[in-house]
Scaffold this active site. Structure first.
Site, PDB file in Angstrom:
ATOM      1  N   ARG A 265      -7.615 -20.683  -1.424  1.00 11.21           N
ATOM      2  CA  ARG A 265      -6.560 -20.467  -0.434  1.00 11.21           C
ATOM      3  C   ARG A 265      -5.403 -21.452  -0.617  1.00 11.21           C
ATOM      4  O   ARG A 265      -5.576 -22.663  -0.495  1.00 11.21           O
ATOM      5  CB  ARG A 265      -7.117 -20.584   0.990  1.00 11.21           C
TER       6      ARG A 265
ATOM      7  N   LYS B 118       6.357  -1.737   1.895  1.00 10.88           N
ATOM      8  CA  LYS B 118       5.161  -1.163   2.536  1.00 10.88           C
ATOM      9  C   LYS B 118       4.033  -2.183   2.387  1.00 10.88           C
ATOM     10  O   LYS B 118       3.126  -2.047   1.559  1.00 10.88           O
ATOM     11  CB  LYS B 118       4.820   0.205   1.917  1.00 10.88           C
TER      12      LYS B 118
ATOM     13  N   TYR C 169       0.827  -1.209   0.000  1.00  7.56           N
ATOM     14  CA  TYR C 169       0.000   0.000   0.000  1.00  7.56           C
ATOM     15  C   TYR C 169       0.855   1.250   0.000  1.00  7.56           C
ATOM     16  O   TYR C 169       2.076   1.189   0.168  1.00  7.56           O
ATOM     17  CB  TYR C 169      -0.966  -0.015   1.192  1.00  7.56           C
TER      18      TYR C 169
ATOM     19  N   GLU D  45      12.595   3.112  13.890  1.00  9.45           N
ATOM     20  CA  GLU D  45      11.521   4.013  13.442  1.00  9.45           C
ATOM     21  C   GLU D  45      10.338   3.836  14.371  1.00  9.45           C
ATOM     22  O   GLU D  45      10.413   3.061  15.332  1.00  9.45           O
ATOM     23  CB  GLU D  45      11.125   3.723  11.982  1.00  9.45           C
TER      24      GLU D  45
ATOM     25  N   LEU E  10      11.061   1.385   6.857  1.00 11.96           N
ATOM     26  CA  LEU E  10      10.408   1.893   5.653  1.00 11.96           C
ATOM     27  C   LEU E  10      11.134   3.161   5.189  1.00 11.96           C
ATOM     28  O   LEU E  10      11.362   4.064   6.007  1.00 11.96           O
ATOM     29  CB  LEU E  10       8.941   2.227   5.952  1.00 11.96           C
TER      30      LEU E  10
HETATM   31  N1  PDD Z   1       2.833   5.180   7.591  1.00 10.29           N
HETATM   32  N2  PDD Z   1       7.598   3.949   8.883  1.00 10.29           N
HETATM   33  C1  PDD Z   1       6.460   3.240   8.929  1.00 10.29           C
HETATM   34  C2  PDD Z   1       6.472   1.886   9.528  1.00 10.29           C
HETATM   35  C3  PDD Z   1       5.260   3.796   8.430  1.00 10.29           C
HETATM   36  O1  PDD Z   1       4.130   3.077   8.454  1.00 10.29           O
HETATM   37  C4  PDD Z   1       5.273   5.118   7.893  1.00 10.29           C
HETATM   38  C5  PDD Z   1       4.045   5.771   7.334  1.00 10.29           C
HETATM   39  C6  PDD Z   1       6.490   5.812   7.864  1.00 10.29           C
HETATM   40  C7  PDD Z   1       6.596   7.198   7.284  1.00 10.29           C
HETATM   41  O2  PDD Z   1       6.556   7.152   5.880  1.00 10.29           O
HETATM   42  P1  PDD Z   1       6.022   8.378   5.017  1.00 10.29           P
HETATM   43  O3  PDD Z   1       6.809   9.556   5.421  1.00 10.29           O
HETATM   44  O4  PDD Z   1       6.293   7.968   3.632  1.00 10.29           O
HETATM   45  O5  PDD Z   1       4.567   8.558   5.330  1.00 10.29           O
HETATM   46  C8  PDD Z   1       7.630   5.203   8.364  1.00 10.29           C
HETATM   47  C9  PDD Z   1       1.634   5.593   6.918  1.00 10.29           C
HETATM   48  C10 PDD Z   1       1.321   7.053   7.012  1.00 10.29           C
HETATM   49  C11 PDD Z   1       0.500   4.688   7.322  1.00 10.29           C
HETATM   50  O6  PDD Z   1       0.750   3.488   7.399  1.00 10.29           O
HETATM   51  O7  PDD Z   1      -0.633   5.150   7.511  1.00 10.29           O
END
Ligand code: PDD
Length: 296
Positions: free
Chosen positions: A104, A151, A37, A183, A207
């Site tokens: 499945r 992601k 996503y 993070e 990420l």
């Molecule tokens: N999440 N690390 C993780 C694990 C994340 O899920 C996200 C963002 C980030 C920051 O990435 P970015 O700057 O590209 O938004 C770092 C999104 C917002 C979410 O899952 O809703």
């Protein structure tokens, strides 16, 4: 939000109200979390850093060996239509692709079309009160898999880790692995130490955040000292400032860590400077319609 009135949804080639969006229970996103996503912020109806989000989507899809169903130009056109269907000027697009619906079986199905889902929701950026108070975070051992650079929609560890923060009355959990800060459960985290912004290195354990890149670019452009390197736990705990970064929360100061004040317990001077730079940068993108499109 009344879902019946929410028209800003796209599913497998059609725009529709959220209430009409249905997927088969055998969808591999539902059964296995077999999908990826993106979350793209939209300011004044302009998608922010769309090329970068689409490149990260390419990388996530390649990593799970799923072909991208659309070119970047096609994605851009779909997003434009979706954005036009949402009432709010500032939005965020949730974009989700799974390996489709099939009997499945863990192995990849053959000849199955991916499921493509997108929705636009109003983007509510952090209110002034939160900018002034900062937020509370806790820490936890990172127990996610070793491909956090993808992601992926399979977010069970992230969900459980985020809930630890909520249970403790905080709003984010900062993850530690092998003694280093990685993070947040759904955000990037930077440390300010001796007036230098420290960013953990991008690798398979985190990420690659789009906001991470924006903030480092702004630091570089404005003469703010910054370094990309491993951040040991003790440096995080003795930080002058801690920043949380994400597409939907932008840049926020973390002012309490595990119940103890970060620095003097208030958003720091460098945070305030970076927040201002981020807002100014957003405005330049918003005021130049299709500036990003022109650059791509
Ligand atoms: N999440 N690390 C993780 C694990 C994340 O899920 C996200 C963002 C980030 C920051 O990435 P970015 O700057 O590209 O938004 C770092 C999104 C917002 C979410 O899952 O809703």
């Amino acid at each position: 939000m009344n879902p019946a009135l929410d028209n800003a949804v796209y599913l497998n080639g059609e725009f529709m109200p959220l209430i009409d969006a249905r997927i088969p229970v055998l969808d591999r996103g539902f059964i296995f979390g077999d999908g990826v996503y993106e979350v793209v912020p939209v300011y004044s109806r302009q998608p922010f850093r769309l090329d970068e989000h689409l490149r990260r989507l390419d990388n996530s899809l390649a990593a799970i060996r799923l072909q991208n169903p659309h070119s970047h130009a096609e994605w851009r056109a779909l997003l434009e239509q979706l954005i036009a269907r949402q009432d709010c000027e500032d939005q965020y697009i949730y974009l989700h692709i799974t390996r489709g619906a099939a009997k499945r079986d863990h192995a990849f199905p053959i000849g199955v079309a991916p499921t493509i889902f997108m929705m636009s929701s109003p983007l509510i950026t952090p209110p002034q009160s939160l900018l002034e108070s900062g937020i509370a975070a806790i820490t936890a051992e990172d127990n996610r898999w070793l491909r956090c650079d993808i992601k992926a929609t399979s977010l069970l560890s992230n969900v459980l880790l985020r809930q630890l923060a909520i249970d403790a009355g905080a709003s984010e959990t900062i993850l530690l692995r092998d003694g280093n800060m990685i993070e947040g459960s759904a955000s990037s985290v930077f440390v300010v130490h001796r007036d230098t912004v420290l960013a953990p290195p991008k690798n398979h354990l985190m990420l690659p955040g789009i906001t991470y890149d924006v903030v480092l670019e702004l630091a570089a452009r404005n003469g703010i000292r910054h370094e990309i390197r491993e951040i040991p736990e003790h440096e995080m705990r003795s930080a002058q400032e801690l920043w949380l970064l994400s597409s939907t929360r932008e840049v926020l100061a973390i002012t309490t860590l595990d119940g103890k004040p970060v620095g003097n317990g208030k958003p720091g001077a460098l945070f305030k400077r970076m927040y201002g730079l981020y807002q100014d940068y957003k405005k330049t993108v918003m005021r130049r319609p299709h500036a990003e499109a022109a650059a791509s």
